[in-house]
Motif scaffolding. Structure first.
Motif, mmCIF file in Angstrom:
data_model
loop_
_atom_site.group_PDB
_atom_site.id
_atom_site.type_symbol
_atom_site.label_atom_id
_atom_site.label_comp_id
_atom_site.label_asym_id
_atom_site.label_seq_id
_atom_site.Cartn_x
_atom_site.Cartn_y
_atom_site.Cartn_z
ATOM 1 N N GLY B 7 7.259 33.769 -11.414
ATOM 2 C CA GLY B 7 5.958 33.094 -11.460
ATOM 3 C C GLY B 7 6.025 31.757 -10.728
ATOM 4 O O GLY B 7 5.134 31.402 -9.953
ATOM 5 N N ALA B 8 7.110 31.006 -10.975
ATOM 6 C CA ALA B 8 7.255 29.689 -10.335
ATOM 7 C C ALA B 8 7.397 29.829 -8.822
ATOM 8 O O ALA B 8 6.816 29.057 -8.058
ATOM 9 C CB ALA B 8 8.474 28.983 -10.903
ATOM 10 N N SER B 11 4.117 30.894 -7.340
ATOM 11 C CA SER B 11 3.073 29.864 -7.444
ATOM 12 C C SER B 11 3.050 28.991 -6.183
ATOM 13 O O SER B 11 2.016 28.426 -5.837
ATOM 14 C CB SER B 11 3.297 28.989 -8.682
ATOM 15 O OG SER B 11 4.477 28.215 -8.520
ATOM 16 N N HIS B 12 4.191 28.922 -5.496
ATOM 17 C CA HIS B 12 4.223 28.148 -4.245
ATOM 18 C C HIS B 12 3.225 28.727 -3.247
ATOM 19 O O HIS B 12 2.479 27.993 -2.588
ATOM 20 C CB HIS B 12 5.634 28.183 -3.641
ATOM 21 C CG HIS B 12 5.675 27.652 -2.233
ATOM 22 N ND1 HIS B 12 5.753 26.298 -1.964
ATOM 23 C CD2 HIS B 12 5.616 28.278 -1.029
ATOM 24 C CE1 HIS B 12 5.755 26.118 -0.653
ATOM 25 N NE2 HIS B 12 5.674 27.303 -0.052
ATOM 26 N N ARG B 15 -0.330 28.034 -4.224
ATOM 27 C CA ARG B 15 -0.751 26.671 -3.936
ATOM 28 C C ARG B 15 -0.766 26.381 -2.432
ATOM 29 O O ARG B 15 -1.295 25.387 -1.993
ATOM 30 C CB ARG B 15 0.209 25.678 -4.625
ATOM 31 C CG ARG B 15 0.094 25.698 -6.125
ATOM 32 C CD ARG B 15 -1.059 24.879 -6.614
ATOM 33 N NE ARG B 15 -0.838 23.446 -6.380
ATOM 34 C CZ ARG B 15 -1.806 22.547 -6.399
ATOM 35 N NH1 ARG B 15 -3.048 22.910 -6.638
ATOM 36 N NH2 ARG B 15 -1.534 21.284 -6.171
ATOM 37 N N ILE B 254 12.499 22.825 -5.181
ATOM 38 C CA ILE B 254 12.226 23.729 -6.312
ATOM 39 C C ILE B 254 13.483 24.548 -6.623
ATOM 40 O O ILE B 254 13.856 24.734 -7.780
ATOM 41 C CB ILE B 254 11.050 24.678 -5.995
ATOM 42 C CG1 ILE B 254 9.781 23.863 -5.746
ATOM 43 C CG2 ILE B 254 10.828 25.660 -7.131
ATOM 44 C CD1 ILE B 254 8.569 24.708 -5.444
#
Lengths: 218, 795
Positions: B7-8, B11-12, B15, B254
């Motif tokens: 998910g993380a 999410s990049h 965005r 990240i």
């Protein structure tokens, strides 16, 4: 909780290597708070990185909650960072593409120990309940650091390593953040090892260690 | 852990939709160009296979309409009445019960005896087969679906699945057509029948043997298309490489945070690999779908080309085939793996505590300039070795690939040198900052500029080749089609009467007399020509012995076309295989895939006394009067006399269609490169503020900064364009001197077209300007507070 035994570490250099840590030993009890101070280049951050398993020492031993850090492979060290050790950096290191709520919940979910009630309590204590849908870029530095602290504490680590967590903040914000950190750690029963330059902040922790030229002073 | 981390990571993209779009669009375009070409190739090859397995193909001569359309009932009846033993065949496809079926309609009564047994129609079924209700022969597995078809079905395990055989009438009903696809010509024909041109001038006879050679003859054409597909794919992959590299660099902090928070490296690598597979599958699926659309648009032109060049029948309709879906997705996955492997490798080696320097990617790219230069030298050496010791079409394409990739890899270094030179010449602080800043932008833009270089070079190379070919071809047509009129006779008697009548009425009557044969296993034609000034004056011999024409007319040898000459590896003075004749000279024969041998007319007549000239070239200063006179005297049908202009127009039309596909691919590749620049500038724009904010703070307006950004894009595109010209010309030379000779059998002189190159240069600058416009506008409108944030201590 934490035993550090005769730790040495050198960094390679053109002259053959700089010995940053020269036999550092100390220990911490569960729930204890310890301030680590020292001049620039004294090896404070290096020590923190070694304890967190982000780097390997040249010699010595680190035992955290009964686990010998030096015997662990990358997976084992990663598992220790997920469940037992939490880290708060000076540079916040939030995930810019996740909103505040997702950032706070992130480490707890990663460690598979997400507790909604505890996270709600943390959010309330850091005073960002109305900012949960915002992204890190929209927050001030103090707010971002509060989110980073909440993220770490959400996983209820037994040991929290903080590398100058207030270094980027003004005095008022630094006090707020430290209060939050100490209160939340007390509630969670978390031991804190905090690197700081500030005598004022160090005085708020239970114990103080001074690192000078790679050795523990007083 | 996996879900949270995934998910993380994803999410990049959420965005940064522009970056996600870049990745998907780049990969989708690359896949589209590749799979479109593959779809065309696969469809054409499937058509050859269908043709080879279809009734009578390869065993019997066939009659088709010259323009590729159908044969009418009137034409068929006229041929039967004239004594031609022909049998109609209808072929088509239709949908029924949600499935696609192909259908062949035959007429068992007229079908040549030797294949009647192969039609799966027994005599017992004949009455029913021909009844109004009809009988359709189907594979047993298709029976259930076809029960409601409205005709009787006969199950036959030897029938191909999905393929039906029926009578011509039933096929007409099921396909909703009235006319025939082709006519089969029985091997035994009455001797006295009139010529095809006399009965049905619009129809042409195709030699049965030729059909089996189609796949062999067209291999080179398909290889050319594949090479173009690969080039386009490579240009697309440059975009993907750039996008992945940038995304990795932007996410380095990240990755470090994730590792610090307890994510094992192996899990992170696995998840990133999964993420890229996901991208590749999405983009691959879009790309294959786009490729299908592209192929559907281009296939009719390709079919016309193959028909015109090789007499190969290719269905103009596209079928969705699992093979090219898989091939397209495979290329997307492979391309993504190639583009991402470097970034994943760097991540694997990245120390956990490495600083997440925002410009580390650019710094790394700067370091890689030298590595790329070394690789360019390596490839250049391989290319040199291929040029010295390689042979064949594959070696030619290998050399092309080495040249193009080496040039692309050397571009960043070359541009860096150019920019350094410009910086040294600069006067004034702004100019010096401009060139220094442009140099610092180079790593971020180098992939897009490499894509632009390749696309421009391909454009220059291919357009030079096509235009050189066109010039040569038109000149050659003027030489070869020297006769003002071309005349076809219907019967031997008519041919003799026409020849007799024309003596003294025109300047010269040139009989066109030939037989078909095979030389070196490939189809060839042997012609006999009269000793006449038309040939001596107009046929330019590429290589010859002295007095070649005199010796030809004395029967001392033959002339051969360039294709035969090169395919057989002959030299002037050699003996021709099979025939034993000496090769006296070689003539250009562009557009003809078959070999050709020319004998003196008397030699030809002595060797082939039964062959009679049925066509004639007429030299006259009054072609219209002669044509009208002949039509009146001999009651000739409209197609019997064709004037020179019409033949030239038809030949040129075939020529233009032959290269319409390469031109289309060329334009698409250039568009992809333009897109690459746009995307690179847009993504870089997000990283530019920390570099531009201090200059703004020092007193330069946002408008000036935006204008300088535009100027920078133009300068870089212009530099890349300058580098593309010599590369494109080198490419053109290779195409003309090596690839064309191997693929088609003829070598063409290279002509230069400076005006076209200038137009391309202007087009490229325009594309770069358009691409830079949006990022520049965004910069000009950046609110001051965004620029001020760069200086904020709290960030």
């Amino acid at each position: 909780m934490l035993q550090v035994e005769n730790l040495t570490k050198s960094h390679p250099s053109a002259d053959g290597g700089i010995e940053v840590l020269k036999g550092v030993s100390f220990s911490m009890e569960p729930g204890e708070t310890l301030a680590l101070s020292g001049e620039s280049g004294s090896g404070k951050s290096t020590l923190l990185h070694l304890i967190a398993g982000l780097d390997r020492p040249d010699s010595g031993g680190i035992v955290i909650d009964g686990a010998d850090m030096l015997r662990l492979d990358d997976r084992g060290r990663a598992a220790l960072r997920r469940g037992t050790v939490g880290i708060v950096f000076q540079q916040f290191n939030l995930i810019p593409s996740l909103d505040v709520a997702a950032n706070i919940a992130f480490q707890a979910r990663l460690a598979d120990c997400y507790d909604a009630a505890w996270v709600r309590q943390l959010i309330k204590s850091i005073g960002l309940s109305d900012q949960l849908d915002k992204y890190p870029e929209a927050l001030s530095g103090g707010q971002q650091q509060r989110v980073a602290i909440a993220r770490t504490l959400a996983a209820r680590p037994k040991l929290l390593l903080a590398d100058e967590p207030t270094g980027n903040l003004d005095e008022d914000n630094a006090d707020i953040v430290l209060t939050l950190l100490l209160d939340a750690a007390r509630d969670a029963g978390t031991a804190i090892l905090m690197v700081t330059h500030s005598q004022h902040l160090a005085s708020r922790l239970k114990r103080r260690l001074h690192l000078s030229h790679g050795r523990i002073g007083g | 852990m996996i879900r949270t981390t995934l998910g993380a990571l994803l999410s990049h993209w959420w965005r940064n939709p522009l970056q996600a779009f870049t990745m998907i669009a780049g990969l989708a375009m690359a896949t589209a160009l590749w799979s479109g070409v593959q779809a065309i190739n696969t469809e054409a090859r499937a058509s050859y296979d269908r043709a080879a397995s279809a009734i009578g193909q390869g065993r019997f001569d066939q009659i088709l309409n010259h323009d590729g359309t159908t044969v009418t009932l009137t034409q068929y009846v006229a041929l039967r009445r004239a004594g031609w033993q022909v049998s109609p065949v209808i072929e088509g496809s239709f949908q029924f019960g949600g499935q696609g079926f192909s259908l062949t309609g035959i007429d068992p009564l007229t079908l040549p005896r030797d294949i009647a047994g192969g039609t799966r129609v027994d005599l017992a079924d004949l009455a029913e087969f021909l009844s109004p209700e009809g009988l359709v022969v189907v594979h047993p597995a298709d029976v259930n679906v076809l029960t409601a078809l409205g005709t009787r079905l006969r199950s036959d395990p030897s029938q191909r699945r999905g393929h039906l055989t029926a009578s011509v009438a039933t096929a007409q009903k099921l396909l909703g057509v009235q006319e025939f696809t082709r006519l089969l010509v029985a091997n035994e024909q009455p001797l006295s029948r009139p010529t095809l041109a006399a009965v049905a001038p619009a129809l042409v006879l195709h030699n049965g043997q030729d059909q089996s050679d189609v796949a062999r003859l067209t291999d080179s054409f398909h290889l050319n298309l594949t090479a173009f597909g690969l080039l386009s794919f490579a240009v697309g992959i440059f975009i993907v490489y750039g996008a992945i590299g940038l995304a990795f660099e932007q996410r380095r902090p990240i990755f470090r945070t994730l590792r610090t928070l307890g994510l094992p490296l192996v899990t992170l690598m696995g998840l990133l690999a999964f993420e890229h597979i996901l991208f590749a599958l999405i983009a691959g699926a879009i790309g294959v779908a786009l490729g299908y659309v592209m192929a559907a648009l281009l296939l009719p032109d390709v079919a016309a080309t193959l028909r015109g060049l090789y007499s190969a029948e290719v269905s103009g309709e596209l079928t969705l085939r699992p093979s090219w879906w898989l091939s397209g997705l495979g290329m997307a996955l492979g391309g993504t793996a190639a583009a991402a492997s470097g970034a994943l490798w760097r991540l694997n080696r990245m120390p956990l505590l490495a600083a997440a320097h925002p410009r580390a990617w650019a710094a790394e790219a700067q370091r890689s300039v030298r590595r790329m230069l070394r690789a360019a030298f390596g490839l250049g050496t391989v290319g040199l070795l291929l040029a010295m010791f390689g042979s064949g079409l594959n070696a030619g394409f290998g050399l092309l690939a080495c040249l193009l990739i080496a040039a692309a890899l050397a571009l960043p270094f070359t541009l860096d040198l150019m920019l350094r030179g410009a910086g040294m010449l600069a006067r004034g602080v702004v100019a010096q900052w401009f060139w220094a800043d442009t140099r610092s932008q180079l790593p971020g833009l180098s992939m897009a500029l490499m894509a632009l270089l390749l696309a421009m070079a391909a454009n220059i190379g291919v357009s030079t080749m096509v235009s050189s070919f066109r010039l040569t071809f038109v000149g050659w047509l003027d030489q070869r089609l020297a006769s003002e009129l071309y005349l076809s006779a219907r019967t031997h008697e008519e041919a003799a009467a026409l020849a007799g009548y024309l003596e003294g009425k025109v300047d010269a009557v040139l009989p066109i007399i030939s037989i078909e044969t095979r030389i070196g296993g490939l189809p060839a034609e042997i012609y006999g020509i009269r000793d006449q000034a038309t040939y001596r004056d107009n046929w330019r011999l590429l290589f010859s012995v002295p007095d070649a024409w005199d010796r030809l007319n004395r029967g001392e040898g033959v002339l051969v076309n360039e294709q035969l000459f090169r395919r057989q590896g002959l030299a002037v003075g050699d003996q021709l295989p099979n025939q034993g004749d000496m090769v006296l000279g070689v003539y250009g024969d562009y557009g003809n895939p078959a070999g050709q041998v020319v004998l003196g007319l008397s030699t030809f007549r002595a060797r082939y006394p039964d062959v009679v000239a049925m066509r004639f070239g007429l030299r006259t200063s009054a072609p219209q009067r002669v044509a009208a006179d002949l039509r009146e005297k001999f009651d000739l049908p409209p197609g019997a006399i064709v004037d020179q202009a019409r033949i030239k127009a038809m030949s040129l039309e075939i020529f233009e269609r032959t290269f319409s596909v390469t031109t289309a691919l060329n334009i698409l590749t250039l568009s992809v490169a333009g897109f690459a620049i746009l995307i690179s500038l847009l993504t870089l724009a997000t990283m530019r503020l920390p570099q531009l904010a201090p200059v703004w703070a020092l007193g330069m307006t946002r408008r000036t900064l935006a204008l300088l950004e535009l100027l920078r894009a133009l300068c870089l595109a212009a530099f890349a364009g300058l580098a593309a010209i010599p590369l494109g010309l080198g490419l053109a030379w290779l195409l003309l001197a090596i690839v064309n000779v191997q693929a088609f059998g003829w070598r063409l002189p290279m002509h230069l077209f400076p005006v076209d190159y200038m137009k391309l240069g202007v087009l490229t600058l325009l594309a770069a300007l358009l691409a830079a416009l949006w990022p520049a506008l965004r910069l000009a409108r950046t609110p001051p507070d965004r620029l001020l944030r760069v200086f904020s201590n709290e960030r």
